[in-house]
Design an enzyme around this catalytic site. Sequence first.
Site, PDB file in Angstrom:
ATOM      1  N   ARG A 218     -16.280 -21.624 -18.348  1.00 48.75           N
ATOM      2  CA  ARG A 218     -17.647 -21.726 -17.830  1.00 48.75           C
ATOM      3  C   ARG A 218     -17.837 -23.105 -17.203  1.00 48.75           C
ATOM      4  NH1 ARG A 218     -18.113 -16.989 -17.642  1.00 48.75           N
ATOM      5  NH2 ARG A 218     -19.578 -15.661 -18.767  1.00 48.75           N
ATOM      6  N   HIS A 266     -16.411 -17.881  -8.860  1.00 44.17           N
ATOM      7  CA  HIS A 266     -16.564 -17.063 -10.083  1.00 44.17           C
ATOM      8  C   HIS A 266     -16.227 -15.593  -9.811  1.00 44.17           C
ATOM      9  CE1 HIS A 266     -18.803 -17.055 -14.186  1.00 44.17           C
ATOM     10  NE2 HIS A 266     -17.947 -16.051 -14.139  1.00 44.17           N
TER      11      HIS A 266
HETATM   12  P1  NDP Z   1     -12.823 -14.663 -27.053  1.00 43.59           P
HETATM   13  O1  NDP Z   1     -14.129 -14.704 -27.748  1.00 43.59           O
HETATM   14  O2  NDP Z   1     -11.931 -13.495 -27.266  1.00 43.59           O
HETATM   15  O3  NDP Z   1     -11.972 -15.970 -27.424  1.00 43.59           O
HETATM   16  C1  NDP Z   1     -12.533 -17.243 -27.474  1.00 43.59           C
HETATM   17  C2  NDP Z   1     -11.455 -18.233 -27.886  1.00 43.59           C
HETATM   18  O4  NDP Z   1     -11.988 -19.556 -27.800  1.00 43.59           O
HETATM   19  C3  NDP Z   1     -10.975 -18.036 -29.316  1.00 43.59           C
HETATM   20  O5  NDP Z   1      -9.592 -18.288 -29.396  1.00 43.59           O
HETATM   21  C4  NDP Z   1     -11.741 -19.110 -30.075  1.00 43.59           C
HETATM   22  O6  NDP Z   1     -11.098 -19.592 -31.258  1.00 43.59           O
HETATM   23  C5  NDP Z   1     -11.761 -20.212 -29.040  1.00 43.59           C
HETATM   24  N1  NDP Z   1     -12.853 -21.162 -29.299  1.00 43.59           N
HETATM   25  C6  NDP Z   1     -14.185 -20.925 -29.361  1.00 43.59           C
HETATM   26  N2  NDP Z   1     -14.865 -22.062 -29.633  1.00 43.59           N
HETATM   27  C7  NDP Z   1     -13.932 -23.040 -29.744  1.00 43.59           C
HETATM   28  C8  NDP Z   1     -13.990 -24.416 -30.014  1.00 43.59           C
HETATM   29  N3  NDP Z   1     -15.164 -25.036 -30.247  1.00 43.59           N
HETATM   30  N4  NDP Z   1     -12.848 -25.127 -30.055  1.00 43.59           N
HETATM   31  C9  NDP Z   1     -11.652 -24.508 -29.849  1.00 43.59           C
HETATM   32  N5  NDP Z   1     -11.519 -23.186 -29.591  1.00 43.59           N
HETATM   33  C10 NDP Z   1     -12.649 -22.469 -29.537  1.00 43.59           C
HETATM   34  O7  NDP Z   1     -13.144 -14.844 -25.504  1.00 43.59           O
HETATM   35  P2  NDP Z   1     -12.374 -14.229 -24.225  1.00 43.59           P
HETATM   36  O8  NDP Z   1     -10.957 -14.648 -24.281  1.00 43.59           O
HETATM   37  O9  NDP Z   1     -12.685 -12.812 -24.055  1.00 43.59           O
HETATM   38  O10 NDP Z   1     -13.154 -14.998 -23.048  1.00 43.59           O
HETATM   39  C11 NDP Z   1     -13.217 -16.405 -23.012  1.00 43.59           C
HETATM   40  C12 NDP Z   1     -14.226 -16.869 -21.972  1.00 43.59           C
HETATM   41  O11 NDP Z   1     -13.755 -16.627 -20.668  1.00 43.59           O
HETATM   42  C13 NDP Z   1     -15.582 -16.132 -21.978  1.00 43.59           C
HETATM   43  O12 NDP Z   1     -16.427 -16.589 -23.030  1.00 43.59           O
HETATM   44  C14 NDP Z   1     -16.122 -16.494 -20.624  1.00 43.59           C
HETATM   45  O13 NDP Z   1     -16.817 -17.719 -20.687  1.00 43.59           O
HETATM   46  C15 NDP Z   1     -14.862 -16.669 -19.780  1.00 43.59           C
HETATM   47  N6  NDP Z   1     -14.750 -15.592 -18.804  1.00 43.59           N
HETATM   48  C16 NDP Z   1     -14.705 -15.943 -17.478  1.00 43.59           C
HETATM   49  C17 NDP Z   1     -14.593 -14.982 -16.513  1.00 43.59           C
HETATM   50  C18 NDP Z   1     -14.500 -15.362 -15.082  1.00 43.59           C
HETATM   51  O14 NDP Z   1     -14.682 -14.497 -14.204  1.00 43.59           O
HETATM   52  N7  NDP Z   1     -14.210 -16.618 -14.754  1.00 43.59           N
HETATM   53  C19 NDP Z   1     -14.586 -13.541 -16.850  1.00 43.59           C
HETATM   54  C20 NDP Z   1     -14.587 -13.288 -18.274  1.00 43.59           C
HETATM   55  C21 NDP Z   1     -14.683 -14.293 -19.199  1.00 43.59           C
HETATM   56  P3  NDP Z   1     -10.759 -18.616 -32.507  1.00 43.59           P
HETATM   57  O15 NDP Z   1      -9.601 -17.767 -32.044  1.00 43.59           O
HETATM   58  O16 NDP Z   1     -10.393 -19.542 -33.568  1.00 43.59           O
HETATM   59  O17 NDP Z   1     -12.005 -17.822 -32.777  1.00 43.59           O
HETATM   60  C1  OXD Z   2     -17.944 -12.646 -17.697  1.00 44.53           C
HETATM   61  C2  OXD Z   2     -17.839 -13.278 -16.393  1.00 44.53           C
HETATM   62  O1  OXD Z   2     -18.283 -13.320 -18.663  1.00 44.53           O
HETATM   63  O2  OXD Z   2     -17.822 -12.557 -15.387  1.00 44.53           O
HETATM   64  O3  OXD Z   2     -17.674 -11.426 -17.797  1.00 44.53           O
HETATM   65  O4  OXD Z   2     -17.727 -14.504 -16.288  1.00 44.53           O
END
Ligand code: NDP
Ligand code: OXD
Length: 303
Positions: A218, A266
């Site tokens: 993000r 994005h």
């Molecule tokens: P998940 O919820 O599956 O995974 C999140 C990961 O981040 C987990 O491994 C979690 O740790 C880790 N995490 C969360 N908080 C912290 C922290 N404070 N310090 C260290 N690690 C942390 O998310 P997704 O993989 O599905 O998606 C990740 C992000 O990608 C979304 O939230 C979104 O913002 C972004 N995204 C962007 C898109 C785009 O088009 N650019 C599209 C889709 C998503 P743990 O394993 O320990 O819980």
């Molecule tokens: C999502 C994105 O969170 O598009 O799905 O970024």
Amino acid sequence: MALLFVSSAERAAVWVSAFDAAGEKIIVGEEAVTDPAEITHLLCWTPPKDLQRYPNLRVVISAGAGVDQMPPLPEGVELVRAIDPGIEEMVRDWVVMATLMQHRAIPVYLARAQQGLWKPQPGRHAKNTRVGIMGMGRIGTLAAQTLGGMGFKVSGWSRSGRAVADVPVYGLQDLDVFLSQSDILICLLPLTTETRGILNADLFAKLPEGAALVHAGRGAQLDMQAMRDALDGGALSSAMLDVTNPEPLPADHWAWRDPRVIITPHIAAVTDHHAGSMHALEVIRATRDNRPLPGRVDQDRGY
Ligand code: NDP
Ligand code: OXD
């Protein structure tokens, strides 16, 4: 139970036919609601202002994988993120492309191409390039497996440091070690209080000299000025961003014109409306059967 659908008209047709086929009730748009008491589920990017209008609302389903755009929900209302393998694969593809582009110095060659300059420079093998992935959730894990399969030395960093097959994953306290081993740093973290502004001067200074940044988490996680300073100072050599701070990035922003930075607006993932509707139907069935909700977000943790 009924799902209130508050999203684009283009999505609605797919959702309505999926819900009709499954025998579940869907209402498109708030203006079509005649009995607010029948609404139990809400699909939206951000909810309508007055959620108190729906006394039996139990679950809000985010139209995206991220949920940082959601305001606090009324007490007792669950939040669910979108689950769609198609989104995950598309972001993985974007991240792999961005990693390969930086690994093969494409930003340098694009800048040279602008000057008609035929000037090769030494390349590097994948096996000698260390890729660090911040966020080893659904998308980070997929990216790690693909990049590892291509021969990169991949490691991950997450809150729990939970192991992922064949990929060393560092926990919170080992951030500095993780950073010191990341020639290419990929950010796939959700936006939470802890991760806001995490890509900052302090973090860039801990990377190997001349590291590359790949950011698809993000925009608000990135301090763009700190990134510029790190590029100028040599801590970073290039960056590829699918998310920016602010977003959209204004036309006159310096980053558009910096050859070391490549930006896409994005677009790493495009929602597959059919997959989204299938997930929502599964959430409704799980609610009815009192099963764990697929994609349930821990609202205190923020993801
Ligand atoms: P998940 O919820 O599956 O995974 C999140 C990961 O981040 C987990 O491994 C979690 O740790 C880790 N995490 C969360 N908080 C912290 C922290 N404070 N310090 C260290 N690690 C942390 O998310 P997704 O993989 O599905 O998606 C990740 C992000 O990608 C979304 O939230 C979104 O913002 C972004 N995204 C962007 C898109 C785009 O088009 N650019 C599209 C889709 C998503 P743990 O394993 O320990 O819980
Ligand atoms: C999502 C994105 O969170 O598009 O799905 O970024």
